[in-house]
Design a protein around this motif. Structure first.
Motif, PDB file in Angstrom:
ATOM      1  N   GLU A  54      14.273  12.378 -11.288  1.00  0.00           N
ATOM      2  CA  GLU A  54      13.831  12.707  -9.934  1.00  0.00           C
ATOM      3  C   GLU A  54      12.349  13.042  -9.853  1.00  0.00           C
ATOM      4  O   GLU A  54      11.838  13.319  -8.778  1.00  0.00           O
ATOM      5  N   ARG A  55      11.648  12.989 -10.983  1.00  0.00           N
ATOM      6  CA  ARG A  55      10.219  13.314 -10.994  1.00  0.00           C
ATOM      7  C   ARG A  55       9.398  12.135 -10.502  1.00  0.00           C
ATOM      8  O   ARG A  55       9.274  11.126 -11.173  1.00  0.00           O
ATOM      9  N   SER A  56       8.876  12.237  -9.327  1.00  0.00           N
ATOM     10  CA  SER A  56       7.873  11.343  -8.767  1.00  0.00           C
ATOM     11  C   SER A  56       8.177   9.851  -8.794  1.00  0.00           C
ATOM     12  O   SER A  56       7.341   9.056  -9.186  1.00  0.00           O
ATOM     13  N   PRO A  57       9.352   9.402  -8.332  1.00  0.00           N
ATOM     14  CA  PRO A  57       9.526   7.953  -8.221  1.00  0.00           C
ATOM     15  C   PRO A  57       8.600   7.438  -7.125  1.00  0.00           C
ATOM     16  O   PRO A  57       8.326   8.142  -6.147  1.00  0.00           O
ATOM     17  N   SER A  58       8.106   6.235  -7.284  1.00  0.00           N
ATOM     18  CA  SER A  58       7.133   5.714  -6.332  1.00  0.00           C
ATOM     19  C   SER A  58       7.321   4.218  -6.112  1.00  0.00           C
ATOM     20  O   SER A  58       7.518   3.469  -7.067  1.00  0.00           O
ATOM     21  N   VAL A  59       7.275   3.805  -4.856  1.00  0.00           N
ATOM     22  CA  VAL A  59       7.240   2.401  -4.477  1.00  0.00           C
ATOM     23  C   VAL A  59       6.165   2.275  -3.415  1.00  0.00           C
ATOM     24  O   VAL A  59       6.180   2.987  -2.414  1.00  0.00           O
ATOM     25  N   VAL A  60       5.208   1.380  -3.646  1.00  0.00           N
ATOM     26  CA  VAL A  60       4.134   1.133  -2.689  1.00  0.00           C
ATOM     27  C   VAL A  60       4.076  -0.368  -2.430  1.00  0.00           C
ATOM     28  O   VAL A  60       4.006  -1.155  -3.370  1.00  0.00           O
ATOM     29  N   VAL A  61       4.115  -0.756  -1.152  1.00  0.00           N
ATOM     30  CA  VAL A  61       4.045  -2.165  -0.768  1.00  0.00           C
ATOM     31  C   VAL A  61       2.726  -2.382  -0.043  1.00  0.00           C
ATOM     32  O   VAL A  61       2.391  -1.643   0.883  1.00  0.00           O
ATOM     33  N   VAL A  62       1.970  -3.404  -0.490  1.00  0.00           N
ATOM     34  CA  VAL A  62       0.689  -3.711   0.149  1.00  0.00           C
ATOM     35  C   VAL A  62       0.649  -5.183   0.539  1.00  0.00           C
ATOM     36  O   VAL A  62       1.298  -6.024  -0.077  1.00  0.00           O
ATOM     37  N   ASP A  63      -0.161  -5.468   1.565  1.00  0.00           N
ATOM     38  CA  ASP A  63      -0.331  -6.856   1.985  1.00  0.00           C
ATOM     39  C   ASP A  63      -1.495  -7.495   1.221  1.00  0.00           C
ATOM     40  O   ASP A  63      -2.055  -6.879   0.296  1.00  0.00           O
ATOM     41  N   ALA A  64      -1.869  -8.705   1.581  1.00  0.00           N
ATOM     42  CA  ALA A  64      -2.915  -9.451   0.868  1.00  0.00           C
ATOM     43  C   ALA A  64      -4.280  -8.773   0.948  1.00  0.00           C
ATOM     44  O   ALA A  64      -5.155  -9.043   0.130  1.00  0.00           O
ATOM     45  N   HIS A  65      -4.470  -7.877   1.915  1.00  0.00           N
ATOM     46  CA  HIS A  65      -5.743  -7.166   2.078  1.00  0.00           C
ATOM     47  C   HIS A  65      -5.719  -5.788   1.428  1.00  0.00           C
ATOM     48  O   HIS A  65      -6.683  -5.028   1.552  1.00  0.00           O
ATOM     49  N   GLY A  66      -4.604  -5.453   0.775  1.00  0.00           N
ATOM     50  CA  GLY A  66      -4.492  -4.144   0.124  1.00  0.00           C
ATOM     51  C   GLY A  66      -4.046  -3.033   1.056  1.00  0.00           C
ATOM     52  O   GLY A  66      -4.002  -1.873   0.656  1.00  0.00           O
ATOM     53  N   LYS A  67      -3.692  -3.379   2.298  1.00  0.00           N
ATOM     54  CA  LYS A  67      -3.234  -2.377   3.255  1.00  0.00           C
ATOM     55  C   LYS A  67      -1.787  -2.003   2.954  1.00  0.00           C
ATOM     56  O   LYS A  67      -0.929  -2.869   2.796  1.00  0.00           O
ATOM     57  N   ARG A  68      -1.536  -0.721   2.882  1.00  0.00           N
ATOM     58  CA  ARG A  68      -0.181  -0.245   2.616  1.00  0.00           C
ATOM     59  C   ARG A  68       0.709  -0.507   3.823  1.00  0.00           C
ATOM     60  O   ARG A  68       0.358  -0.155   4.956  1.00  0.00           O
ATOM     61  N   VAL A  69       1.878  -1.122   3.578  1.00  0.00           N
ATOM     62  CA  VAL A  69       2.776  -1.486   4.669  1.00  0.00           C
ATOM     63  C   VAL A  69       4.177  -0.885   4.520  1.00  0.00           C
ATOM     64  O   VAL A  69       5.043  -1.145   5.347  1.00  0.00           O
ATOM     65  N   ASP A  70       4.388  -0.079   3.468  1.00  0.00           N
ATOM     66  CA  ASP A  70       5.690   0.585   3.351  1.00  0.00           C
ATOM     67  C   ASP A  70       5.667   1.855   4.196  1.00  0.00           C
ATOM     68  O   ASP A  70       4.621   2.279   4.677  1.00  0.00           O
ATOM     69  N   ASN A  71       6.839   2.444   4.376  1.00  0.00           N
ATOM     70  CA  ASN A  71       6.966   3.635   5.217  1.00  0.00           C
ATOM     71  C   ASN A  71       6.863   4.948   4.444  1.00  0.00           C
ATOM     72  O   ASN A  71       7.105   6.008   5.014  1.00  0.00           O
ATOM     73  N   GLY A  72       6.540   4.885   3.149  1.00  0.00           N
ATOM     74  CA  GLY A  72       6.407   6.108   2.356  1.00  0.00           C
ATOM     75  C   GLY A  72       7.724   6.835   2.150  1.00  0.00           C
ATOM     76  O   GLY A  72       7.743   8.050   1.975  1.00  0.00           O
ATOM     77  N   ASP A  73       8.817   6.086   2.165  1.00  0.00           N
ATOM     78  CA  ASP A  73      10.141   6.714   2.086  1.00  0.00           C
ATOM     79  C   ASP A  73      10.902   6.333   0.812  1.00  0.00           C
ATOM     80  O   ASP A  73      12.110   6.147   0.830  1.00  0.00           O
TER      81      ASP A  73
END
Length: 129
Positions: free
Chosen positions: A54-73
């Protein structure tokens, strides 16, 4: 009996392969790496061998410009601590990259990048009268 075990364990390890005892190996993802998807449901999922801590799982989704598009959930699915999920906002056609990072209960850091492309859904043929 110990002699039999001494014989069977090495055979099992050879037959089961190098990941037989591995914890935290990424088993699969949805969307699959390098997939082209026309019906993306807004959820990315990762399955790992062994339990993810449970320590700090992370998923980050970015588009072709590097903009984060996930909901941080990012979350571990209750009752299935080997599955990690995150949702995104509605994604227009284009390439996306997903960075995942988890720490197994044994303290192993597992991270990587998976890519997928959202493609426009094929137009349905018009009904002829």
């Amino acid at each position: 009996m110990p002699k039999l075990l001494n014989l069977l364990v090495p055979i099992w390890l050879v037959l089961a392969g190098p990941n037989a005892l591995a914890e935290g190996v990424l088993l699969k993802s949805e969307p699959k790496n390098d997939a082209e998807v026309s019906n993306f449901d807004g959820t990315v999922k990762f399955w790992f061998s062994g339990n993810v801590g449970e320590r700090s799982p992370s998923v980050v989704v970015v588009d072709a410009h590097g903009k984060r598009v996930d909901n941080g959930d990012t979350r571990l699915v209750l009752g299935e601590r080997h599955r990690l999920t995150a949702t995104t906002q509605a994604l227009p056609p284009g390439p996306y990259a997903v960075r995942y990072r988890v720490i197994t209960e044994d303290g192993l850091v597992v991270s990587g990048i998976s890519k997928f492309t959202v493609v426009a859904a094929a137009a349905s043929p018009e009904a002829k009268p």
